[in-house]
Enzyme design. Structure first.
Site, PDB file in Angstrom:
ATOM      1  N   PHE A 180       0.832  -1.194   0.000  1.00  0.00           N
ATOM      2  CA  PHE A 180       0.000   0.000   0.000  1.00  0.00           C
ATOM      3  C   PHE A 180       0.873   1.252   0.000  1.00  0.00           C
ATOM      4  O   PHE A 180       1.879   1.319   0.710  1.00  0.00           O
ATOM      5  CB  PHE A 180      -0.904  -0.015   1.236  1.00  0.00           C
ATOM      6  CG  PHE A 180      -1.693   1.243   1.469  1.00  0.00           C
ATOM      7  CD1 PHE A 180      -2.558   1.731   0.498  1.00  0.00           C
ATOM      8  CD2 PHE A 180      -1.572   1.952   2.654  1.00  0.00           C
ATOM      9  CE1 PHE A 180      -3.283   2.895   0.706  1.00  0.00           C
ATOM     10  CE2 PHE A 180      -2.298   3.118   2.883  1.00  0.00           C
ATOM     11  CZ  PHE A 180      -3.153   3.586   1.904  1.00  0.00           C
ATOM     12  N   CYS A 181       0.494   2.234  -0.821  1.00  0.00           N
ATOM     13  CA  CYS A 181       1.126   3.553  -0.847  1.00  0.00           C
ATOM     14  C   CYS A 181       2.646   3.416  -1.043  1.00  0.00           C
ATOM     15  O   CYS A 181       3.090   2.748  -1.964  1.00  0.00           O
ATOM     16  CB  CYS A 181       0.768   4.309   0.427  1.00  0.00           C
ATOM     17  SG  CYS A 181       1.182   6.076   0.394  1.00  0.00           S
ATOM     18  N   LEU A 182       3.422   4.019  -0.169  1.00  0.00           N
ATOM     19  CA  LEU A 182       4.878   3.952  -0.275  1.00  0.00           C
ATOM     20  C   LEU A 182       5.385   2.516  -0.215  1.00  0.00           C
ATOM     21  O   LEU A 182       6.417   2.183  -0.821  1.00  0.00           O
ATOM     22  CB  LEU A 182       5.504   4.792   0.839  1.00  0.00           C
ATOM     23  CG  LEU A 182       7.018   4.742   1.032  1.00  0.00           C
ATOM     24  CD1 LEU A 182       7.755   5.089  -0.243  1.00  0.00           C
ATOM     25  CD2 LEU A 182       7.434   5.675   2.163  1.00  0.00           C
ATOM     26  N   ILE A 191      -1.311  -1.162  -4.160  1.00  0.00           N
ATOM     27  CA  ILE A 191      -2.569  -0.460  -3.879  1.00  0.00           C
ATOM     28  C   ILE A 191      -2.270   0.996  -3.548  1.00  0.00           C
ATOM     29  O   ILE A 191      -1.533   1.287  -2.608  1.00  0.00           O
ATOM     30  CB  ILE A 191      -3.305  -1.119  -2.698  1.00  0.00           C
ATOM     31  CG1 ILE A 191      -3.465  -2.620  -2.919  1.00  0.00           C
ATOM     32  CG2 ILE A 191      -4.668  -0.460  -2.475  1.00  0.00           C
ATOM     33  CD1 ILE A 191      -3.904  -3.379  -1.665  1.00  0.00           C
ATOM     34  N   SER A 244      -0.399   3.104  -4.937  1.00  0.00           N
ATOM     35  CA  SER A 244       1.056   3.301  -4.965  1.00  0.00           C
ATOM     36  C   SER A 244       1.480   3.974  -6.257  1.00  0.00           C
ATOM     37  O   SER A 244       0.908   3.720  -7.321  1.00  0.00           O
ATOM     38  CB  SER A 244       1.778   1.954  -4.841  1.00  0.00           C
ATOM     39  OG  SER A 244       1.404   1.286  -3.660  1.00  0.00           O
TER      40      SER A 244
END
Length: 545
Positions: free
Chosen positions: A285-287, A314, A316
């Site tokens: 997720f993200c970073l 997700i 990202s």
């Protein structure tokens, strides 16, 4: 003379860069007299139309949660205040859009304008908020006295942001959130690896490994049981592992992006494979997804692409060409100031990160609490997601320096061999691992169109989920919310993809696990019992202050 041993106070941003952006805007407008006249004429016409229709029957109310109280639509006085504010706000935004300067200067000017407009909203003042007027009548003004006391308490805390007041016992890590049964099975100085206890007699052969971002703790995917993605996956017959990052201290100041890739993600992949005998399916997720993509490219360069069976990213980004409002902070002046700040303390503190994220969603994370706690003097309803958000973590100096300059400012991942992990050049095009990229339609951190651009760069399958950056991830099928879009075409423009995509109701979670099945071997095994656990989940690292 200043004592040489006295540390000079530093700021994580450059205030002069913001002033220069405002100057660029002003000079740009001054250089466009014809367009300025056009804006003024349009504003005169719009205000004429506003006053002409001020006493007319109300139109459909705006989709703005600040104005949800019925008085904002039903009462002509409050409706006029609302509509005047919204019209003036739009006119100012249109004016800034016509200003001068480069894209970064415009983003900074837009950010500063939004902060001002959010602050002066009529909902933030007692005399122009019908809910506050009603509360004053109910309490005889006691709410304002209590609210002022709350304000003084927050000012004395020194954190610089409104403290959300809710039941502190509503959610307890390891008991009511982050409570899915499991054990820490490995740790090093960067992370603990958690394995969750099986809930079915048989499990899919391929284990799942979650790579979270460094900001906040891993357990956004393990909130209350009814919304826990971890519990849902375990109940679906999956063996789930998660990385729980350490909360860094000054001792971690030299841990950069490369360290988190090799000592973090790659080491976790090796440990999961060692415990299960199977290459894992990564999800992130993200970073965390950015780190996962770099790790996949590193493994491919080392001839170890088969170490990971599939990967899901997700919310990202790997292509940082379009950062929207966040580009206001990716500026040489800001980066230099931040690096001086990081050098002084070895990390960026969680409170500083929360201030930044709160400013990007000021209405939801700052001004709503101002109204709730200072004007209404009421506690906020308990929220597992906001409890997680407030459980912040630090980021090491070296990581933030390399991430900001190499990935954000220079967009190095977009270029072959643009970023190095040790002696390995990272080429995302070399990744052959099956990949799925999931974007969130109302994402304020990773704009869905920018995530789509990254999916095209990676050659990945793509799904667009509904809702925002965090809430769009926590979308259990039983809630039947938000919906999602899928489509096979990959046009250059994200909006063209959406126009041709098919919308489905409910959660994207089942679609994702079907995708995992399609890219797995189709085998099941007896449930994997946890062996040689070190301590119960969520583990010491998740509990670190």
């Amino acid at each position: 003379m200043t004592d040489a041993k006295t540390k000079r106070p530093t700021l994580p941003f450059d205030p002069f860069a913001m002033a220069r952006s405002a100057g660029d805007l002003a000079w740009g407008l001054a250089a466009k007299p014809a367009e300025l006249l056009e804006v003024q004429l349009a504003a005169t016409r719009q205000w004429g139309e506003f006053w002409t229709s001020a006493l007319s029957p109300p139109a459909d109310p705006p989709r703005d949660r600040r104005f949800a109280a019925p008085e904002w639509s039903a009462d002509p006085y409050y409706r006029a205040i609302r509509d005047a504010y919204l019209l003036a706000s739009q006119q100012l935004r249109d004016l800034v859009a016509k200003g001068g300067g480069d894209g970064q200067s415009k983003a900074t000017a837009s950010f500063l304008l939004d902060q001002y407009l959010n602050a002066v909203s009529p909902t933030n003042f007692a005399v122009t908020n019908p809910a506050v007027i009603k509360r004053i009548q109910e309490t005889g003004g006691q709410n304002l006295v209590e609210g002022f006391s709350n304000l003084l308490e927050d000012l004395s805390s020194g954190k610089g942001i409104v403290q959300r007041r809710s039941d502190p016992t509503a959610f307890v890590k390891g008991e009511t959130i982050a409570a899915t049964p499991g054990e820490v099975v490995f740790e090093n100085e960067l992370f603990q690896l958690i394995q969750y206890a099986p809930a079915t007699d048989t499990v899919a052969a391929e284990p799942l490994l979650y790579v979270p971002p460094l900001v906040n703790r891993y357990y956004m995917i393990d909130l209350r049981p009814k919304s826990s993605l971890v519990k849902w996956l375990v109940d679906q017959g999956r063996t789930v592992f998660v990385i729980s990052w350490v909360n860094p201290t000054e001792a971690h100041r030299d841990k950069d992006v490369a360290a988190y890739v090799t000592e973090g993600v790659v080491t976790a992949v090796e440990q999961v494979t060692k415990r299960t005998g199977q290459a894992p399916d990564l999800f992130s997720f993200c970073l965390g997804g950015t780190l996962a993509a770099i790790a996949l490219a590193w493994l491919a360069a080392k001839g170890r692409a088969k170490d990971v069976n599939s990967a899901t990213l997700i919310g990202s980004m790997v292509d940082f060409a379009d950062m929207r409002d966040w580009s206001a902070f990716v500026h040489e002046g800001h980066l230099g100031a931040l690096e001086d700040h990081l050098e002084a303390q070895g990390f960026i503190d969680s409170v500083e990160l929360q201030r930044l994220f709160a400013a990007m969603r000021a209405n939801d994370l700052i001004w709503s609490s101002v109204v709730q706690h200072y004007l209404l003097a009421q506690p906020a309803p308990p929220s597992d997601l906001l409890t997680w958000f407030e459980d912040g973590t630090r980021i090491p100096a070296a990581f933030l320096k390399s991430y900001n300059r190499d990935l954000l400012l220079n967009n190095s991942l977009k270029e072959p061999a643009g970023f190095m992990v040790g002696d390995v050049a990272i080429d995302l095009a070399a990744i052959k691992t099956p990949m799925l990229v999931i974007a969130l339609k109302e994402d304020h951190v990773s704009a869905w169109s920018a995530v789509y651009d990254g999916a095209r760069l990676l050659g990945a399958d793509f799904v667009l989920g509904g809702s925002g950056h965090n809430a769009g991830v926590i979308n259990p099928p039983a809630a039947n919310k938000h919906g999602y879009w899928i489509g096979d075409a990959r046009p250059a423009a994200a909006e063209d993809w959406l126009a041709a995509a098919t919308r489905h109701d409910g959660s994207w979670w089942p679609h994702w696990t079907n995708w995992l099945d399609h890219h797995g071997g189709g085998n099941t095994l007896p449930a994997r019992a946890i062996k040689n656990g070190l301590e119960p989940a969520p583990g010491r690292y998740a509990m670190m202050p």
